[in-house]
Design a protein around this motif. Structure first.
Motif, mmCIF file in Angstrom:
data_model
loop_
_atom_site.group_PDB
_atom_site.id
_atom_site.type_symbol
_atom_site.label_atom_id
_atom_site.label_comp_id
_atom_site.label_asym_id
_atom_site.label_seq_id
_atom_site.Cartn_x
_atom_site.Cartn_y
_atom_site.Cartn_z
ATOM 1 N N ARG A 62 0.874 -1.184 0.000
ATOM 2 C CA ARG A 62 0.000 0.000 0.000
ATOM 3 C C ARG A 62 0.908 1.230 0.000
ATOM 4 O O ARG A 62 1.711 1.426 0.911
ATOM 5 N N ILE A 63 0.750 2.020 -1.064
ATOM 6 C CA ILE A 63 1.694 3.099 -1.354
ATOM 7 C C ILE A 63 1.003 4.453 -1.245
ATOM 8 O O ILE A 63 -0.020 4.690 -1.899
ATOM 9 N N TYR A 97 4.468 2.651 -11.822
ATOM 10 C CA TYR A 97 5.314 1.507 -11.447
ATOM 11 C C TYR A 97 4.587 0.605 -10.447
ATOM 12 O O TYR A 97 4.485 -0.607 -10.635
ATOM 13 N N HIS A 98 4.063 1.203 -9.394
ATOM 14 C CA HIS A 98 3.430 0.378 -8.355
ATOM 15 C C HIS A 98 2.114 -0.223 -8.839
ATOM 16 O O HIS A 98 1.788 -1.366 -8.511
ATOM 17 N N ARG A 99 1.352 0.531 -9.634
ATOM 18 C CA ARG A 99 0.099 -0.053 -10.145
ATOM 19 C C ARG A 99 0.408 -1.229 -11.063
ATOM 20 O O ARG A 99 -0.343 -2.201 -11.109
ATOM 21 N N GLY A 100 1.540 -1.126 -11.774
ATOM 22 C CA GLY A 100 1.965 -2.240 -12.639
ATOM 23 C C GLY A 100 2.242 -3.501 -11.836
ATOM 24 O O GLY A 100 2.202 -4.611 -12.363
ATOM 25 N N LYS A 101 2.535 -3.321 -10.551
ATOM 26 C CA LYS A 101 2.780 -4.490 -9.680
ATOM 27 C C LYS A 101 1.529 -4.838 -8.872
ATOM 28 O O LYS A 101 1.592 -5.606 -7.916
ATOM 29 N N GLU A 102 0.416 -4.178 -9.256
ATOM 30 C CA GLU A 102 -0.870 -4.400 -8.593
ATOM 31 C C GLU A 102 -0.869 -3.951 -7.139
ATOM 32 O O GLU A 102 -1.597 -4.494 -6.303
ATOM 33 N N ASP A 103 -0.038 -2.976 -6.829
ATOM 34 C CA ASP A 103 -0.064 -2.379 -5.494
ATOM 35 C C ASP A 103 -1.208 -1.372 -5.420
ATOM 36 O O ASP A 103 -1.682 -0.872 -6.444
ATOM 37 N N VAL A 129 16.941 9.549 0.600
ATOM 38 C CA VAL A 129 16.770 10.796 -0.151
ATOM 39 C C VAL A 129 17.434 10.563 -1.506
ATOM 40 O O VAL A 129 18.651 10.407 -1.597
ATOM 41 N N ILE A 130 16.629 10.509 -2.540
ATOM 42 C CA ILE A 130 17.131 10.094 -3.853
ATOM 43 C C ILE A 130 17.480 11.321 -4.677
ATOM 44 O O ILE A 130 16.632 12.173 -4.930
ATOM 45 N N ALA A 131 18.745 11.386 -5.074
ATOM 46 C CA ALA A 131 19.238 12.602 -5.727
ATOM 47 C C ALA A 131 19.477 12.367 -7.208
ATOM 48 O O ALA A 131 20.500 12.772 -7.754
ATOM 49 N N ARG A 132 18.572 11.718 -7.867
ATOM 50 C CA ARG A 132 18.748 11.487 -9.303
ATOM 51 C C ARG A 132 17.438 11.005 -9.907
ATOM 52 O O ARG A 132 16.468 10.740 -9.184
ATOM 53 N N GLN A 133 17.433 10.890 -11.230
ATOM 54 C CA GLN A 133 16.245 10.363 -11.900
ATOM 55 C C GLN A 133 16.091 8.884 -11.543
ATOM 56 O O GLN A 133 17.085 8.184 -11.318
ATOM 57 N N LEU A 134 14.849 8.430 -11.546
ATOM 58 C CA LEU A 134 14.585 7.040 -11.150
ATOM 59 C C LEU A 134 14.786 6.108 -12.347
ATOM 60 O O LEU A 134 13.834 5.551 -12.890
ATOM 61 N N THR A 135 16.037 5.949 -12.745
ATOM 62 C CA THR A 135 16.315 5.112 -13.911
ATOM 63 C C THR A 135 16.306 3.626 -13.564
ATOM 64 O O THR A 135 16.349 2.789 -14.460
ATOM 65 N N SER A 136 16.265 3.303 -12.287
ATOM 66 C CA SER A 136 16.126 1.892 -11.905
ATOM 67 C C SER A 136 15.326 1.789 -10.613
ATOM 68 O O SER A 136 15.544 2.562 -9.673
ATOM 69 N N SER A 137 14.434 0.798 -10.599
ATOM 70 C CA SER A 137 13.636 0.584 -9.387
ATOM 71 C C SER A 137 14.513 0.129 -8.222
ATOM 72 O O SER A 137 14.063 0.128 -7.073
ATOM 73 N N SER A 138 15.763 -0.250 -8.510
ATOM 74 C CA SER A 138 16.660 -0.646 -7.413
ATOM 75 C C SER A 138 16.904 0.538 -6.468
ATOM 76 O O SER A 138 17.203 0.342 -5.289
ATOM 77 N N ASP A 149 11.162 6.102 -17.410
ATOM 78 C CA ASP A 149 10.612 5.917 -18.762
ATOM 79 C C ASP A 149 9.136 5.514 -18.753
ATOM 80 O O ASP A 149 8.533 5.356 -19.817
ATOM 81 N N LEU A 150 8.559 5.316 -17.595
ATOM 82 C CA LEU A 150 7.170 4.829 -17.542
ATOM 83 C C LEU A 150 6.188 5.949 -17.896
ATOM 84 O O LEU A 150 6.479 7.134 -17.694
ATOM 85 N N PRO A 151 5.016 5.581 -18.410
ATOM 86 C CA PRO A 151 3.991 6.600 -18.673
ATOM 87 C C PRO A 151 3.466 7.191 -17.365
ATOM 88 O O PRO A 151 3.634 6.599 -16.297
ATOM 89 N N LEU A 152 2.853 8.352 -17.476
ATOM 90 C CA LEU A 152 2.326 9.006 -16.272
ATOM 91 C C LEU A 152 0.975 8.418 -15.901
ATOM 92 O O LEU A 152 0.173 8.096 -16.779
ATOM 93 N N ASP A 153 0.738 8.329 -14.602
ATOM 94 C CA ASP A 153 -0.571 7.903 -14.112
ATOM 95 C C ASP A 153 -1.375 9.162 -13.756
ATOM 96 O O ASP A 153 -1.132 9.791 -12.724
#
Ligand code: SF4
Length: 228
Positions: free
Chosen positions: A3-4, A26-32, A104-113, A125-129
């Motif tokens: 739950r996000i 991203y999270h909806r794609g994982k059915e969250d 605290v993420i200081a960059r573009q989210l180029t990887s879900s890692s 690169d994902l489409p906008l929700d």
């Protein structure tokens, strides 16, 4: 299923939070389960979520942003609170020090890692929700548009500009025709397109960008408007 909760501090903003809209995809794609809140949600609501993402914008909104993040840290373990966006990128050390948090993420989210997942999805690169915008009452003055990037970064490196820190590499993005068609299919058509690039005029693909926009119906001398 996680739950996000996606959060934007309660400051004025002309544009909707693009980064959170991608995280939602991203999270909806994982059915969250995903929900968006503007400002400080009540404890009874926060308690239902596993993880919170707080976006940040201008550095002059630092105080209200930190106050908002502290509110969530009161009710959620710091390992489940993620902070990202423009101000977080520019002031990463300050956010970490003042809030005593690591995420605290200081960059573009180029990887879900970067969010602790091992499925290696390029979230940037994902489409906008667009559905998350229905969760809040706040109306973004430019909210009812299709938002696009045709490029990221800018190679100019002007001293006063933060783009080289926010998006260090200049590159053309994925097909805008696909981006527009995917948005129309899922959320219906929108009259305008807003191109959010830093420097679209530098793109070697500029002619193609214009041709692609024409091909999907955004044509000169029609009532449609392409904002750059
Ligand atoms: S986006 Fe504009 S101000 Fe920033 S580096 Fe590029 S040309 Fe300079």
């Amino acid at each position: 299923m996680e739950r996000i909760l996606l959060v934007e501090p309660d400051y004025k903003n002309k544009y909707p939070p693009i980064g959170l809209m991608k995280i939602a995809s991203y999270h909806r794609g994982k059915e969250d389960y995903v929900e968006f809140y503007k400002g400080k949600a009540p404890y009874t609501m926060i308690a239902k979520f596993d993880r919170v993402y707080v976006t940040t914008l201008f550095t002059f909104y630092y105080e209200i942003t930190v106050e908002t993040i502290r509110h969530y840290l009161n009710y959620m373990h710091k390992d489940n609170v993620y902070v990202g966006g423009i101000s977080a990128t520019l002031l990463q050390k300050k956010y970490k020090k003042d809030l005593k948090i690591d995420n605290v993420i200081a960059r573009q989210l180029t990887s879900s890692s970067l969010l602790g997942y091992d499925d290696a999805v390029n979230i940037d690169d994902l489409p906008l929700d667009y559905d998350i915008l229905d969760d809040i009452k706040y109306e973004y003055p430019s909210g009812d548009n299709i938002f696009l990037y045709t490029t990221r970064g800018c190679p100019r490196g002007c001293e006063f500009c933060a783009v080289s820190k926010l998006e260090p590499r200049f590159k053309d993005t994925n097909s805008i025709i696909n981006q527009i068609n995917a948005t129309r299919e899922k959320y219906g058509d929108k009259r305008n397109i807003l191109i959010m690039d830093n420097n679209v005029l530098y793109s070697k693909e500029l002619d193609k960008v214009v041709r692609d926009l024409n091909a999907v119906g955004y044509i000169n001398n029609t009532p449609n408007y392409i904002g750059v």
